[in-house]
Design an enzyme around this catalytic site. Sequence first.
Site, PDB file in Angstrom:
ATOM      1  N   TRP A 102     -56.404   7.795 -10.038  1.00  0.00           N
ATOM      2  CA  TRP A 102     -57.420   8.499 -10.835  1.00  0.00           C
ATOM      3  C   TRP A 102     -58.456   7.547 -11.403  1.00  0.00           C
ATOM      4  O   TRP A 102     -59.645   7.872 -11.449  1.00  0.00           O
ATOM      5  CB  TRP A 102     -56.773   9.370 -11.904  1.00  0.00           C
ATOM      6  CG  TRP A 102     -56.154  10.572 -11.267  1.00  0.00           C
ATOM      7  CD1 TRP A 102     -54.824  10.823 -11.103  1.00  0.00           C
ATOM      8  CD2 TRP A 102     -56.844  11.652 -10.612  1.00  0.00           C
ATOM      9  NE1 TRP A 102     -54.649  11.991 -10.395  1.00  0.00           N
ATOM     10  CE2 TRP A 102     -55.859  12.525 -10.086  1.00  0.00           C
ATOM     11  CE3 TRP A 102     -58.190  11.974 -10.410  1.00  0.00           C
ATOM     12  CZ2 TRP A 102     -56.179  13.690  -9.382  1.00  0.00           C
ATOM     13  CZ3 TRP A 102     -58.511  13.137  -9.715  1.00  0.00           C
ATOM     14  CH2 TRP A 102     -57.522  13.978  -9.220  1.00  0.00           C
ATOM     15  N   ASP A 172     -59.719   8.455 -20.062  1.00  0.00           N
ATOM     16  CA  ASP A 172     -59.312   9.682 -19.368  1.00  0.00           C
ATOM     17  C   ASP A 172     -57.877   9.943 -19.779  1.00  0.00           C
ATOM     18  O   ASP A 172     -56.955   9.271 -19.321  1.00  0.00           O
ATOM     19  CB  ASP A 172     -59.429   9.494 -17.851  1.00  0.00           C
ATOM     20  CG  ASP A 172     -58.888  10.699 -17.082  1.00  0.00           C
ATOM     21  OD1 ASP A 172     -58.443  11.670 -17.714  1.00  0.00           O
ATOM     22  OD2 ASP A 172     -58.917  10.653 -15.827  1.00  0.00           O
ATOM     23  N   LYS A 196     -52.561  20.170 -17.931  1.00  0.00           N
ATOM     24  CA  LYS A 196     -51.243  19.526 -18.015  1.00  0.00           C
ATOM     25  C   LYS A 196     -50.607  19.859 -19.370  1.00  0.00           C
ATOM     26  O   LYS A 196     -49.629  20.585 -19.416  1.00  0.00           O
ATOM     27  CB  LYS A 196     -51.348  18.006 -17.835  1.00  0.00           C
ATOM     28  CG  LYS A 196     -51.682  17.601 -16.393  1.00  0.00           C
ATOM     29  CD  LYS A 196     -53.125  17.242 -16.266  1.00  0.00           C
ATOM     30  CE  LYS A 196     -53.514  16.459 -15.027  1.00  0.00           C
ATOM     31  NZ  LYS A 196     -53.184  17.018 -13.741  1.00  0.00           N
TER      32      LYS A 196
HETATM   33  N1  PMP Z   1     -57.789  12.414 -14.269  1.00  0.00           N
HETATM   34  C1  PMP Z   1     -56.451  12.499 -14.185  1.00  0.00           C
HETATM   35  C2  PMP Z   1     -55.604  11.439 -14.816  1.00  0.00           C
HETATM   36  C3  PMP Z   1     -55.878  13.576 -13.505  1.00  0.00           C
HETATM   37  O1  PMP Z   1     -54.552  13.675 -13.389  1.00  0.00           O
HETATM   38  C4  PMP Z   1     -56.722  14.556 -12.903  1.00  0.00           C
HETATM   39  C5  PMP Z   1     -56.175  15.766 -12.184  1.00  0.00           C
HETATM   40  N2  PMP Z   1     -54.903  15.758 -11.781  1.00  0.00           N
HETATM   41  C6  PMP Z   1     -58.101  14.399 -13.014  1.00  0.00           C
HETATM   42  C7  PMP Z   1     -58.592  13.327 -13.715  1.00  0.00           C
HETATM   43  C8  PMP Z   1     -59.039  15.393 -12.395  1.00  0.00           C
HETATM   44  O2  PMP Z   1     -59.044  16.517 -13.203  1.00  0.00           O
HETATM   45  P1  PMP Z   1     -59.668  17.908 -12.784  1.00  0.00           P
HETATM   46  O3  PMP Z   1     -58.973  18.334 -11.543  1.00  0.00           O
HETATM   47  O4  PMP Z   1     -59.378  18.759 -13.974  1.00  0.00           O
HETATM   48  O5  PMP Z   1     -61.127  17.718 -12.588  1.00  0.00           O
END
Ligand code: PMP
Length: 360
Positions: A102, A172, A196
């Site tokens: 991520w 994040d 989450k």
């Molecule tokens: N950052 C992290 C740490 C994530 O786990 C995720 C999604 N699993 C995201 C960003 C992306 O988030 P979204 O799908 O809500 O755009």
Amino acid sequence: MSRVYNFSAGPSTLPESVLLRAQAELLDWRGTGMSVMEMSHRSKEYVSIAEKTEADLRELLAVPANYKVLFVQSGAFGQFAGVPMNLLRGKTSAVYANTGIWSGKAIAEAKLYAEVKIATSSKDNGFTTIAPRAEWVVDAEAAYLHYTSNETINGLEFQDIPDDGGLPLVCDMSSDILSRPIDVSRFGLIYAGAQKNMGPSGIAVVIVREDLIGQTVKGTPSVFDYKQQADNGSMLNTPATYNWYLLGLTLEWVKEQGGLAAMEVHNKAKAEKLYAAIDASPFYSNPVDPAYRSRMNVPFRLAKPELEKTFSTEAKAAGLVTLDGHRSVGGMRASIYNAMPQAGVDALIAFMAEFERKYA
Ligand code: PMP
């Protein structure tokens, strides 16, 4: 009705009481004769829901008064771009810690707007540990320092907030927000998708120190402009009204459980017993440095990888679902967010022991 233990990484299991409450209020929210889904976002009833949600989030995280709290639709992925668009503030570079898949995606998106300087990278150790903060290279001229507090796929989590190096610290926090108390005042900005620990997908939260906003890069869409969103109570356009309401119900549940200190005790207990079971077995393994193991996402491998499919099929038959690792890394993964009860982890540990007995 039979509910399973759902170990999905997100969207993920929600507290049953939240779902039941949403069900009870579905057709008629508190005598209004309509569903929250059907309400104008400008109605006084809806505004009361939105304001209560923000107040509860501020209370739970003890958000200082000089921070704005925004509820936006972009997902955390949208904020990978939103962050540089808002926080570059005339500067040309930003510093990122690369600790997993991520953070890699956040870096790729930031490169659309800025020169990205890598403070530290865990790529060479397969994203299994993080270099001590003293070894990071942080350029004091950059606009901000970004990190990902919990790598949902790699199962790597910061146990402490890293030093900001004199820059606004950006995090994040998608997959560990609300899982433990944190000191918001250490951050310039926190963002997180809801799906989450905060509710369903379709809504994300941005918590930003107010002196950092109002200087977007040219071409920033208005819905991504934190200042415009803050000035309009996150209602520059129609927000994700129902998701916002569900997020609010989830926050009320966290408060009923005793808030973030109670969540931390609950999450630590679950993670410790699951890692202990993995470490005690020659059949299961987790490669992450114990100092950085995630309390939220526990990836693990089987000594016989050819049995992965059987593992997930038999687990499903036992009411334990969504245990496959992320498609990019394979293996297995148990996501054990706030709403996963102790009993779910106990059932998983018992299943793993039985599976090992049968197949090892
Ligand atoms: N950052 C992290 C740490 C994530 O786990 C995720 C999604 N699993 C995201 C960003 C992306 O988030 P979204 O799908 O809500 O755009």
